[in-house]
Design a protein around this motif. Sequence first.
Motif, PDB file in Angstrom:
ATOM      1  N   ILE A 107       0.850  -1.188   0.000  1.00  0.00           N
ATOM      2  CA  ILE A 107       0.000   0.000   0.000  1.00  0.00           C
ATOM      3  C   ILE A 107       0.887   1.240   0.000  1.00  0.00           C
ATOM      4  O   ILE A 107       1.775   1.397   0.846  1.00  0.00           O
ATOM      5  N   THR A 109       0.898   5.466   0.202  1.00  0.00           N
ATOM      6  CA  THR A 109       0.027   6.507   0.739  1.00  0.00           C
ATOM      7  C   THR A 109       0.685   7.876   0.714  1.00  0.00           C
ATOM      8  O   THR A 109       1.900   8.000   0.869  1.00  0.00           O
ATOM      9  N   MET A 118      -1.837   5.119  -3.545  1.00  0.00           N
ATOM     10  CA  MET A 118      -3.139   4.456  -3.565  1.00  0.00           C
ATOM     11  C   MET A 118      -4.109   5.028  -2.542  1.00  0.00           C
ATOM     12  O   MET A 118      -5.307   5.057  -2.748  1.00  0.00           O
ATOM     13  N   LYS A 119      -3.593   5.424  -1.376  1.00  0.00           N
ATOM     14  CA  LYS A 119      -4.477   5.857  -0.292  1.00  0.00           C
ATOM     15  C   LYS A 119      -4.050   7.212   0.238  1.00  0.00           C
ATOM     16  O   LYS A 119      -2.866   7.540   0.218  1.00  0.00           O
ATOM     17  N   LYS A 120      -5.027   7.940   0.759  1.00  0.00           N
ATOM     18  CA  LYS A 120      -4.709   9.185   1.460  1.00  0.00           C
ATOM     19  C   LYS A 120      -4.875   8.921   2.962  1.00  0.00           C
ATOM     20  O   LYS A 120      -6.000   8.833   3.461  1.00  0.00           O
ATOM     21  N   LEU A 121      -3.777   8.726   3.658  1.00  0.00           N
ATOM     22  CA  LEU A 121      -3.846   8.436   5.091  1.00  0.00           C
ATOM     23  C   LEU A 121      -3.258   9.597   5.884  1.00  0.00           C
ATOM     24  O   LEU A 121      -2.214  10.136   5.521  1.00  0.00           O
ATOM     25  N   ASP A 127      -5.919   5.417   9.335  1.00  0.00           N
ATOM     26  CA  ASP A 127      -7.117   4.609   9.195  1.00  0.00           C
ATOM     27  C   ASP A 127      -6.755   3.196   8.719  1.00  0.00           C
ATOM     28  O   ASP A 127      -7.086   2.790   7.605  1.00  0.00           O
ATOM     29  N   GLU A 128      -6.028   2.487   9.560  1.00  0.00           N
ATOM     30  CA  GLU A 128      -5.602   1.118   9.272  1.00  0.00           C
ATOM     31  C   GLU A 128      -5.663   0.331  10.581  1.00  0.00           C
ATOM     32  O   GLU A 128      -5.545   0.920  11.665  1.00  0.00           O
TER      33      GLU A 128
END
Length: 244
Positions: A107, A109, A118-121, A127-128
């Motif tokens: 992943i 981020t 892939m992700k906006k954390l 948020d995991e």
Amino acid sequence: MYQSLKKIIKGFMPSGFLNKNETLLRSCIAFFYKGGTYQCNLCGFKLSKFVVTENFGSICPKCGSISRNRRLWTLIKDTLKNKKVLHFSPSHSLKEQIQKANTKEYITTDYLGEFQAMKKLNIEAIDEPDNYYDVIICYHVLEHVAQDRKAMQELYRILKPNGVCYVQTPFKEGDNYEDNTIVTEADRLKYFGQEDHLRIYSVSGLSNRLQEAGFKIDVLDYEEDAKNVLGFLKKESVIIASKN
Ligand SMILES: [Zn+2]
């Protein structure tokens, strides 16, 4: 020459075309650096010399990798098989290699949209799930984060027992330097080295903070390698933060 070649090419090609064809553009520039003295361990390109810059050290003209990415790759390349990996602010060149490394899950981020991910954390409230990742790469991120202690607790929370988090920021000697009254971009540049940096850590200062969050710390300190085939910075430190 690297900068002037880039300028010439940018001068006669539309930017949309350039963004879509970065690989092609880099291959054109790399042609002038072909040789047998050095090698990029990320893209495999063999070169007569790296592009040397003041801020990033040696850049590979072919894939754009900088020293810290190539150094990190030497540390992690044989450790990723079947692992769950989380990569903050992923550089393109390193990401490409990790994608081929047979991870169980990879992943990427990014929070501010500066990197393709892939992700906006939000690293202050990730948020995991707890105890999820085997490997976390957190390079040149924490110096941008307001609640950095909270971020470190979050990294610890989502790391699996026996997992490893690779951490690096710009470092100074002595103690961390932090001052909440320094808030303008100009002052941050002046005192912290970049407009969007909120502090400068020292290796020991950052290590202590990571320990407070629960991590066990090992520090790798590199000195200049006489041959330096892979184009590393003369001095570099990597903090390996693990969870028991
Ligand atoms: Zn390369």
